[in-house]
Design a protein around this motif. Structure first.
Motif, PDB file in Angstrom:
ATOM      1  N   MET A  20     128.834  52.626  52.120  1.00  0.00           N
ATOM      2  CA  MET A  20     129.539  53.640  52.902  1.00  0.00           C
ATOM      3  C   MET A  20     130.559  52.961  53.810  1.00  0.00           C
ATOM      4  SD  MET A  20     126.889  56.611  54.077  1.00  0.00           S
ATOM      5  CE  MET A  20     126.160  57.737  52.883  1.00  0.00           C
ATOM      6  N   PRO A  21     131.742  53.552  53.973  1.00  0.00           N
ATOM      7  CA  PRO A  21     132.775  52.907  54.797  1.00  0.00           C
ATOM      8  C   PRO A  21     132.380  52.793  56.263  1.00  0.00           C
ATOM      9  CG  PRO A  21     133.445  55.126  54.127  1.00  0.00           C
ATOM     10  CD  PRO A  21     132.208  54.803  53.364  1.00  0.00           C
ATOM     11  N   GLN A  22     131.564  53.737  56.747  1.00  0.00           N
ATOM     12  CA  GLN A  22     131.128  53.698  58.145  1.00  0.00           C
ATOM     13  C   GLN A  22     129.679  54.137  58.240  1.00  0.00           C
ATOM     14  OE1 GLN A  22     134.077  56.166  60.212  1.00  0.00           O
ATOM     15  NE2 GLN A  22     134.796  54.326  61.249  1.00  0.00           N
ATOM     16  N   VAL A  23     128.976  53.581  59.243  1.00  0.00           N
ATOM     17  CA  VAL A  23     127.601  54.009  59.516  1.00  0.00           C
ATOM     18  C   VAL A  23     127.543  54.518  60.957  1.00  0.00           C
ATOM     19  CG1 VAL A  23     126.483  52.508  57.845  1.00  0.00           C
ATOM     20  CG2 VAL A  23     126.971  51.635  60.121  1.00  0.00           C
ATOM     21  N   SER A  24     126.600  55.432  61.202  1.00  0.00           N
ATOM     22  CA  SER A  24     126.531  56.079  62.509  1.00  0.00           C
ATOM     23  C   SER A  24     126.045  55.133  63.601  1.00  0.00           C
ATOM     24  CB  SER A  24     125.601  57.299  62.442  1.00  0.00           C
ATOM     25  OG  SER A  24     124.317  56.917  61.946  1.00  0.00           O
ATOM     26  N   VAL A  25     125.153  54.233  63.243  1.00  0.00           N
ATOM     27  CA  VAL A  25     124.651  53.226  64.186  1.00  0.00           C
ATOM     28  C   VAL A  25     124.628  51.883  63.463  1.00  0.00           C
ATOM     29  CG1 VAL A  25     123.269  54.794  65.608  1.00  0.00           C
ATOM     30  CG2 VAL A  25     122.266  53.789  63.550  1.00  0.00           C
ATOM     31  N   PRO A  26     124.683  50.761  64.176  1.00  0.00           N
ATOM     32  CA  PRO A  26     124.798  49.468  63.493  1.00  0.00           C
ATOM     33  C   PRO A  26     123.514  48.951  62.857  1.00  0.00           C
ATOM     34  CG  PRO A  26     124.840  49.174  65.879  1.00  0.00           C
ATOM     35  CD  PRO A  26     124.883  50.648  65.636  1.00  0.00           C
ATOM     36  N   SER A  27     122.344  49.343  63.373  1.00  0.00           N
ATOM     37  CA  SER A  27     121.104  48.690  62.938  1.00  0.00           C
ATOM     38  C   SER A  27     120.107  49.665  62.334  1.00  0.00           C
ATOM     39  CB  SER A  27     120.453  47.961  64.110  1.00  0.00           C
ATOM     40  OG  SER A  27     119.852  48.885  64.998  1.00  0.00           O
ATOM     41  N   VAL A  28     119.200  49.108  61.526  1.00  0.00           N
ATOM     42  CA  VAL A  28     118.110  49.884  60.938  1.00  0.00           C
ATOM     43  C   VAL A  28     117.222  50.449  62.039  1.00  0.00           C
ATOM     44  CG1 VAL A  28     116.035  49.728  59.497  1.00  0.00           C
ATOM     45  CG2 VAL A  28     118.139  48.562  58.792  1.00  0.00           C
ATOM     46  N   GLY A  29     116.926  49.636  63.050  1.00  0.00           N
ATOM     47  CA  GLY A  29     116.054  50.089  64.134  1.00  0.00           C
ATOM     48  C   GLY A  29     116.611  51.281  64.878  1.00  0.00           C
ATOM     49  N   GLU A  30     117.904  51.241  65.191  1.00  0.00           N
ATOM     50  CA  GLU A  30     118.514  52.349  65.925  1.00  0.00           C
ATOM     51  C   GLU A  30     118.509  53.630  65.092  1.00  0.00           C
ATOM     52  OE1 GLU A  30     122.143  50.978  68.439  1.00  0.00           O
ATOM     53  OE2 GLU A  30     121.745  49.370  66.986  1.00  0.00           O
ATOM     54  N   TYR A  31     118.762  53.494  63.805  1.00  0.00           N
ATOM     55  CA  TYR A  31     118.740  54.674  62.930  1.00  0.00           C
ATOM     56  C   TYR A  31     117.342  55.286  62.894  1.00  0.00           C
ATOM     57  CZ  TYR A  31     118.875  57.657  58.837  1.00  0.00           C
ATOM     58  OH  TYR A  31     118.761  58.736  58.003  1.00  0.00           O
ATOM     59  N   LEU A  32     116.329  54.456  62.704  1.00  0.00           N
ATOM     60  CA  LEU A  32     114.957  54.957  62.631  1.00  0.00           C
ATOM     61  C   LEU A  32     114.555  55.657  63.927  1.00  0.00           C
ATOM     62  CD1 LEU A  32     113.200  51.938  60.857  1.00  0.00           C
ATOM     63  CD2 LEU A  32     113.729  54.175  59.856  1.00  0.00           C
ATOM     64  N   ARG A  33     114.886  55.074  65.052  1.00  0.00           N
ATOM     65  CA  ARG A  33     114.516  55.676  66.347  1.00  0.00           C
ATOM     66  C   ARG A  33     115.226  57.008  66.559  1.00  0.00           C
ATOM     67  NH1 ARG A  33     115.205  50.648  68.440  1.00  0.00           N
ATOM     68  NH2 ARG A  33     117.036  51.306  69.605  1.00  0.00           N
ATOM     69  N   LYS A  34     116.499  57.062  66.178  1.00  0.00           N
ATOM     70  CA  LYS A  34     117.252  58.307  66.333  1.00  0.00           C
ATOM     71  C   LYS A  34     116.630  59.427  65.501  1.00  0.00           C
ATOM     72  CE  LYS A  34     121.064  59.055  64.115  1.00  0.00           C
ATOM     73  NZ  LYS A  34     122.453  59.045  63.572  1.00  0.00           N
ATOM     74  N   GLU A  35     116.253  59.110  64.271  1.00  0.00           N
ATOM     75  CA  GLU A  35     115.646  60.113  63.394  1.00  0.00           C
ATOM     76  C   GLU A  35     114.248  60.509  63.885  1.00  0.00           C
ATOM     77  OE1 GLU A  35     117.093  61.675  60.703  1.00  0.00           O
ATOM     78  OE2 GLU A  35     118.873  60.707  61.546  1.00  0.00           O
ATOM     79  N   LEU A  78     122.336  47.998  59.284  1.00  0.00           N
ATOM     80  CA  LEU A  78     122.028  49.214  58.535  1.00  0.00           C
ATOM     81  C   LEU A  78     122.816  49.300  57.225  1.00  0.00           C
ATOM     82  CD1 LEU A  78     120.668  51.991  58.284  1.00  0.00           C
ATOM     83  CD2 LEU A  78     122.520  52.946  59.698  1.00  0.00           C
ATOM     84  N   GLY A  79     124.119  49.065  57.270  1.00  0.00           N
ATOM     85  CA  GLY A  79     124.971  49.246  56.098  1.00  0.00           C
ATOM     86  C   GLY A  79     124.514  48.469  54.872  1.00  0.00           C
ATOM     87  N   PRO A  80     124.231  47.151  54.999  1.00  0.00           N
ATOM     88  CA  PRO A  80     123.856  46.354  53.823  1.00  0.00           C
ATOM     89  C   PRO A  80     122.368  46.415  53.474  1.00  0.00           C
ATOM     90  CG  PRO A  80     124.886  45.012  55.580  1.00  0.00           C
ATOM     91  CD  PRO A  80     124.476  46.305  56.185  1.00  0.00           C
ATOM     92  N   PHE A  81     121.563  47.158  54.228  1.00  0.00           N
ATOM     93  CA  PHE A  81     120.106  47.086  54.084  1.00  0.00           C
ATOM     94  C   PHE A  81     119.665  47.464  52.664  1.00  0.00           C
ATOM     95  CE2 PHE A  81     115.689  48.661  55.170  1.00  0.00           C
ATOM     96  CZ  PHE A  81     115.186  47.421  55.528  1.00  0.00           C
ATOM     97  N   GLY A  82     120.372  48.393  52.042  1.00  0.00           N
ATOM     98  CA  GLY A  82     119.987  48.846  50.710  1.00  0.00           C
ATOM     99  C   GLY A  82     120.300  47.861  49.597  1.00  0.00           C
TER     100      GLY A  82
END
Length: 383
Positions: A20-35, A78-82
Motif C-alpha cells: 500500500m502506498p500509505q499506512v495509517s500508523v507506522p508500526s504493527v503495535g500502534e495498529y493493533l492498539r488502535k483496533e 506495519l507496511g512491510p509486515f506482510g
C-alpha cells in the motif's frame, strides 16, 4: 469472538498493508492498539471481565515480541509486515541440537578445511594482495584474524549476525561499506529473544499439558508498561513449553522472553533468575510451598560478542529493500569479492534458520554461476 481469535484476526489484518502506498500508523503495535481500543468500546462485559480480556491480549503482544525478536511491536514496521512468509510443514528439531547441521555439512569437506577459534578482525576488499608462496598470483580480498594471521581469497562470504554488523561494520570491512548498505544495517531491526529452561524434580503440571501461558491481570496493551527492569523483568516471560517426552528430557519447562527485559535477564546470576522465576511459579500455581526448580539454563544472545542479539526484523523506517541492499555483493559493478548471507539477508524468511540456510545456498549458487560462465578465471577460486 474469543480473545485469541480477536488477536489473531487483527494480526492477520496487519499483513494486508503490504504494497500500500500509505499506512495509517507506522508500526504493527500502534495498529493493533488502535483496533483493540475500538473493539473495547463494543464490549458488553463487566469491568472485571474487560480487564482480564485486555490482560490476555497483552500476553499475546509479548508473544509477538518473541516471534519478531523485538522489545516492542511499536518498533516493527506495519507496511512491510506482510512480506514475511511462513515455511510450510512442521518444525524440525535436530538431534543433539543445532550443531548437528554443520556437523553433517563437515562430513563432505576435506579435513582441516574449517578453522575454529579464529575470530576475524577485518575483511579488506578491492585490493591486490600477493601470497608469498605463489609468486605472480594476487588476490582481491584479505581476511585478518584477531591473532594476526591473514588469509587471501578471491571471494569471502560474510555471515555474521546483523547485531554484530550494527556494532562493527565501520571497522570490520575495509574500505567501508557503500552508504546504501551501511544505511540498511542501521535501519533494519535486530533484537533479543532468549530461552530459559527450568528443570523440576517433579512436575506441577498435568501429564497432558503442553503449554503454560502466563497472564498478569493488572496489565493492558492500552496502558504503558513500567520501565523498572529490576522490579519487573520477569513479567515479559509469558509462555512455558513443556518439553516432551519426559522420558527423554525429564520434567523441563522452556520459557521465552524478549526485548530489554531479556537483555537485563542476561546480566543476572543463575541464582537470581531461579529465585525470580520460582516466585512467578508460586504466584502462577497459588502454591507458595511448591519446590523450586532444581536447575536453570538459559541462552544469552545479547551478551554474546559475535551475535549481540537473536535475529532481525523490519523496523519502522526500514523495508524489505534494506534486506536486499544488505544481501548485495561487493563491489557492485565488478567481479564478486565480498558476499553476504545470513537470516537478515533473506527478504521473506528473515529471522529463521531456514532463511539463513537458503541465503547461504543463494550465495554459493551466485559464485558457481560466476565460474560457470566466466572464461577469464582459469585458476581454482580461493574462498
Amino acid at each position: 469472538m474469543g480473545v485469541r481469535n480477536l488477536f489473531s484476526t487483527l494480526l492477520d489484518q496487519t499483513r494486508e498493508f503490504l504494497h500500500m502506498p500509505q499506512v495509517s500508523v507506522p508500526s504493527v503495535g500502534e495498529y493493533l492498539r488502535k483496533e483493540i481500543a475500538q473493539q473495547v468500546k463494543e464490549w458488553t462485559d463487566d469491568d472485571e471481565t474487560k480487564w482480564l480480556k485486555l490482560a490476555i491480549l497483552n500476553t499475546y503482544f509479548k508473544l509477538e515480541c518473541c516471534v519478531s525478536g523485538t522489545h516492542s511491536m511499536d518498533h516493527v514496521a506495519l507496511g512491510p509486515f506482510g512480506e514475511y512468509a511462513m515455511l510450510p510443514g512442521l518444525d524440525c528439531t535436530f538431534p543433539g541440537g543445532y550443531g548437528g547441521l554443520p556437523d553433517c555439512m563437515l562430513t563432505s569437506l576435506p579435513k582441516e578445511s574449517v578453522l575454529f577459534h579464529k575470530p576475524v578482525m577485518v575483511v579488506r576488499w578491492g585490493g591486490s594482495y600477493r601470497e608469498e608462496s605463489q609468486e605472480g598470483r594476487t588476490f582481491p580480498v584479505q581476511v585478518e584474524c584477531e591473532d594476526g594471521e591473514r588469509f587471501l581469497a578471491d571471494h569471502v562470504i560474510i555471515t555474521v549476525p546483523l547485531g554484530f554488523l550494527k556494532e562493527h561494520h565501520e571497522t570490520f570491512i575495509d574500505p567501508p561499506l557503500p552508504p546504501r548498505k551501511a544505511d540498511a544495517i542501521r535501519q533494519l531491526g535486530f533484537g533479543t529473544n532468549n530461552k530459559i529452561f527450568l528443570e523440576f524434580e517433579q512436575p506441577f503440571w498435568p501429564p497432558d499439558c503442553q503449554l503454560i501461558e502466563v497472564v498478569w491481570e493488572d496489565e493492558s496493551p492500552l496502558v504503558e508498561a513500567g520501565t523498572d527492569l529490576q522490579a519487573s523483568w520477569f513479567r515479559k516471560l509469558i509462555v512455558f513449553l513443556v518439553l516432551q517426552p519426559p522420558e527423554r528430557y525429564g520434567h523441563v519447562l522452556c520459557g521465552f522472553i524478549a526485548g530489554k527485559e531479556s537483555e537485563y535477564m542476561e546480566t543476572l546470576s543463575d541464582a537470581a533468575v531461579l529465585r525470580a522465576l520460582t516466585d512467578v511459579i508460586h504466584k502462577l500455581t497459588g502454591n507458595p510451598h511448591l519446590a523450586p526448580p532444581k536447575k536453570v539454563m538459559r541462552s544469552q544472545w545479547h551478551s554474546a560478542p559475535y551475535t549481540r542479539g537473536s535475529y532481525s526484523y523490519v523496523a519502522v523506517g526500514s523495508s524489505g529493500d534494506d534486506i536486499d541492499a544488505l544481501a548485495q555483493p561487493l563491489p557492485e559493478d565488478a567481479l564478486l569479492q565480498v558476499l553476504f548471507a545470513g537470516e537478515a539477508t533473506h527478504r521473506t524468511f528473515y529471522s529463521t534458520t531456514h532463511g539463513a540456510l537458503l541465503s547461504g545456498w543463494r550465495e554459493a549458487d551466485r559464485l558457481l554461476s560466476l565460474y560457470d560462465t566466466s572464461e577469464s578465471h582459469q585458476h581454482k577460486p580461493r574462498l
